[in-house]
Design a protein around this motif. Structure first.
Motif, mmCIF file in Angstrom:
data_model
loop_
_atom_site.group_PDB
_atom_site.id
_atom_site.type_symbol
_atom_site.label_atom_id
_atom_site.label_comp_id
_atom_site.label_asym_id
_atom_site.label_seq_id
_atom_site.Cartn_x
_atom_site.Cartn_y
_atom_site.Cartn_z
ATOM 1 N N LYS A 179 1.295 -0.867 -0.502
ATOM 2 C CA LYS A 179 0.137 0.488 -0.145
ATOM 3 C C LYS A 179 0.311 1.593 -0.186
ATOM 4 N N ASP A 182 -1.090 4.984 -0.487
ATOM 5 C CA ASP A 182 -1.562 5.038 -0.414
ATOM 6 C C ASP A 182 -1.357 5.572 1.362
ATOM 7 N N ALA A 185 -2.888 9.388 2.464
ATOM 8 C CA ALA A 185 -4.414 8.427 2.096
ATOM 9 C C ALA A 185 -4.783 9.517 3.180
#
Lengths: 319, 154
Positions: A179, A182, A185
Motif C-alpha cells: 500500500k 496510499d 491517503a
C-alpha cells in the motif's frame, strides 16, 4: 514462518555471541521474547552467555536506533540489529552528529512485516495477525546500510525494492509494501475537510494527548540533548496538558522532525492515545517533496535535510 | 464565558462591530523594522493593530513564536524580513522562506486560516509597502473575526 524465525534467532544469537566473545563490540541491541507471546521488546546484552536471550519474530517491531543515544558520548563500539525502516534511523543519527559511524556495528536483518498486536484477542490467532499499517506502506523493507547482514538480506538505498532475504516470500505474501501508494491517503482525507472540520479534528486529537512524550522518546529524529519540552524557562513552553498546549507540542514536534522524519512510524505506534501523529509528519513530507524536490530522509548520509539547506530559486509565495 | 470571549460580543450577544484585531509582527531589525520606522518618520497613517517585535533576522523568528502568539491571543501573525539576496547575515531569509512556506501549510492543515499567518519581504526603504501590508492584513483579519483556534483560555 516459525522455522524461518527460529533460524534467524539462532543466527542472531551466534553472531552476537561471537561479537561479544571476541570483544569486537561492548554490547548488542536486539530483541528478546517478552512476557506474552505477542511481545518482543528490546534487550541490551553485554555478555556472550546472554546471547541466548535474543529473539526475532513478527513482533520485534521496536525501532532500536533511538536507544543508541545512550552511547553518544561513549567510545565503546555497540552492535545493533536493524530492519529496513530502522536502518534509516542510523543514517539520521550519523547525519545529526549524534553517533560516530565507526562506533556502531549495524547488522541488517530481513523483515517479515510486523504483526499488529492491537488486533490480538486470542492466542490461537498467532498465525493470523494483520500487518501493521506502517508495514503495508513500507517503502524501504531492506536496510539502507549495514556492516553485516543475516538471513541473506540485501542492502540497498533504492526505495520500492521488494523485501529480500529469508523472510521475503512470507513478507510478500502478507503484503509488505503493497500500500505504498496510499501512504498519503490520510493526509489527503484531512486536506479535503473544511478548515473548521480540520480544526475540530485536531482539537479532538489534542484533547486526547496526555503529554507522555512517548512519541518523542522513541523517535530517532528527536535527538536534541536538551529538549525544549524539558525546559523549565517560564513563559516559553507550557507543561500543562491542555488542548492548546498539546497543539503547541504537536505542531512544534512535527516542525522539529520536518525533513528529518524517517517514516518508521514508531511515534504513532507507541502513542497510548492513538493520535494520528504520522498524518502530520506525512503532511510535511509531502509538502517538502512538492516544494523543494523529492527527498527521503535517512537514506543518503551526504544529502542535507531540506530545512538545513536552501536554493536561491526556491518557490516564492511571500510578496 | 471567559474574559476574552466577553470582549468579542456586545451586551446583546452580537459580534462587537468595534472589535479590533490584535496582530503580532515579527520584524527583521535590518529591513522591516527600519521600513516601519521610515513609515513613522514619513508620517504615514496605518492601523495601530500591529504590535511589532524586533528580531535580529526573520530567520530568528521561530515557528514556536507564531504558535505562542496565537496562544496568547493574537488574531494574526506577520513575519517580515529582507528580500532574498538582501539579508544582513547573507542567507538567513532563505531559511526563513523554506521554513515558513512549510509552516504556513502546516497551520492550514491544522485548521488555521492562512490569512491569519502571513510572511512578507519588506525592505528598509519600503515604508509604503509596510503601510499597505499592515493595512491589508488588519482588514483581512478583521473580516475573519477573532481567532479562537489554538488560543489559551484566559
Amino acid at each position: 514462518m516459525r522455522e524461518i524465525n527460529a533460524k534467524l534467532t539462532q543466527e542472531m544469537g551466534d553472531l552476537a555471541r561471537d561479537l561479544l566473545a571476541s570483544g569486537e563490540v561492548k554490547g548488542v541491541f536486539g530483541w528478546t521474547k517478552g512476557s506474552r507471546w505477542y511481545l518482543t521488546p528490546p534487550v541490551f546484552i553485554t555478555k556472550p552467555e546472554e546471547a541466548d536471550q535474543l529473539c526475532y519474530d513478527e513482533f520485534a517491531v521496536n525501532n532500536l536506533t533511538g536507544l543508541l543515544l545512550d552511547f553518544r558520548d561513549s567510545q565503546d563500539k555497540i552492535a545493533i540489529f536493524v530492519k529496513g525502516c530502522d536502518s534509516r534511523g542510523i543514517v539520521r543519527l550519523v547525519q545529526d552528529n549524534q553517533l560516530k559511524r565507526e562506533n556502531v556495528l549495524v547488522i541488517g536483518v530481513p523483515c517479515p512485516g510486523m504483526g499488529d498486536k492491537g488486533a490480538v484477542t486470542d492466542h490461537r490467532q498467532a498465525q493470523e495477525l494483520p500487518l501493521l499499517a506502517k508495514c503495508l506502506e513500507c517503502r524501504y523493507p531492506n536496510p539502507v546500510l549495514a556492516d553485516r547482514t543475516i538471513g541473506g538480506v540485501t542492502v540497498t538505498t533504492e526505495p520500492s525494492a521488494a523485501p529480500s532475504g529469508a523472510t521475503a516470500e512470507a513478507a510478500k505474501g502478507r503484503g509488505v509494501g503493497s500500500k505504498q501508494a496510499d501512504r498519503f491517503a490520510q493526509v489527503e482525507a484531512i486536506e479535503k475537510m473544511s478548515p473548521d472540520e480540520r480544526s475540530a479534528f485536531w482539537q479532538a486529537q489534542n484533547e486526547k494527548c496526555i503529554r507522555c512524550y512517548a512519541c518523542r522518546n522513541i523517535c530517532p529524529a528527536c535527538n536534541c540533548r536538551e529538549c525544549i519540552f524539558d525546559s523549565d524557562k517560564k513563559n516559553w513552553v507550557n507543561k500543562a496538558a491542555t488542548p492548546t498546549d498539546n497543539a503547541f507540542f504537536g505542531i512544534t514536534r512535527a516542525m522539529h522532525v520536518a525533513g528529518r522524519c524517517v517514516e518508521c512510524g514508531e511515534c504513532e505506534r507507541v502513542c497510548p492515545m492513538d493520535i494520528p501523529i504520522m498524518a502530520m509528519n506525512r503532511k510535511l513530507i509531502g509538502d517538502l517533496n512538492e516544494l523543494f524536490g523529492p527527498y527521503d530522509a535517512g537514506v543518503k548520509p551526504e544529502e542535507k535535510p531540506p530545512l538545513g539547506a536552501f536554493k536561491l530559486d526556491d518557490p516564492e509565495e511571500f510578496m | 464565558m471567559s474574559a476574552v470571549d466577553e470582549k468579542k460580543v456586545n451586551a446583546a450577544g452580537q459580534p462587537d462591530p468595534n472589535w479590533e484585531p490584535n496582530i503580532v509582527g515579527f520584524a527583521c531589525n535590518w529591513c522591516t523594522y527600519a521600513g516601519a520606522d521610515l513609515a513613522g518618520l514619513s508620517r504615514m497613517q496605518y492601523p495601530p493593530n500591529v504590535k511589532l517585535v524586533r528580531v535580529p533576522c526573520s530567520g530568528r523568528a521561530n515557528p514556536q513564536f507564531v504558535l505562542r502568539a496565537f496562544q496568547k491571543g493574537a488574531d494574526g501573525v506577520l513575519v517580515a524580513g529582507c528580500h532574498p539576496g538582501d539579508c544582513h547575515y547573507a542567507t538567513g531569509n532563505y531559511f526563513t522562506r523554506r521554513r515558513f512556506l512549510l509552516f504556513q501549510r502546516l497551520l492550514e492543515f491544522s485548521g488555521i486560516d492562512p490569512r491569519r499567518f502571513q510572511a512578507r519581504w519588506i525592505s528598509g526603504a519600503e515604508a509604503p509597502k509596510f503601510r499597505d501590508v499592515v493595512t491589508q492584513m488588519a482588514e483581512e483579519v478583521k473580516a475573519l473575526g477573532p481567532n479562537r483556534k489554538l488560543r489559551e483560555e484566559v
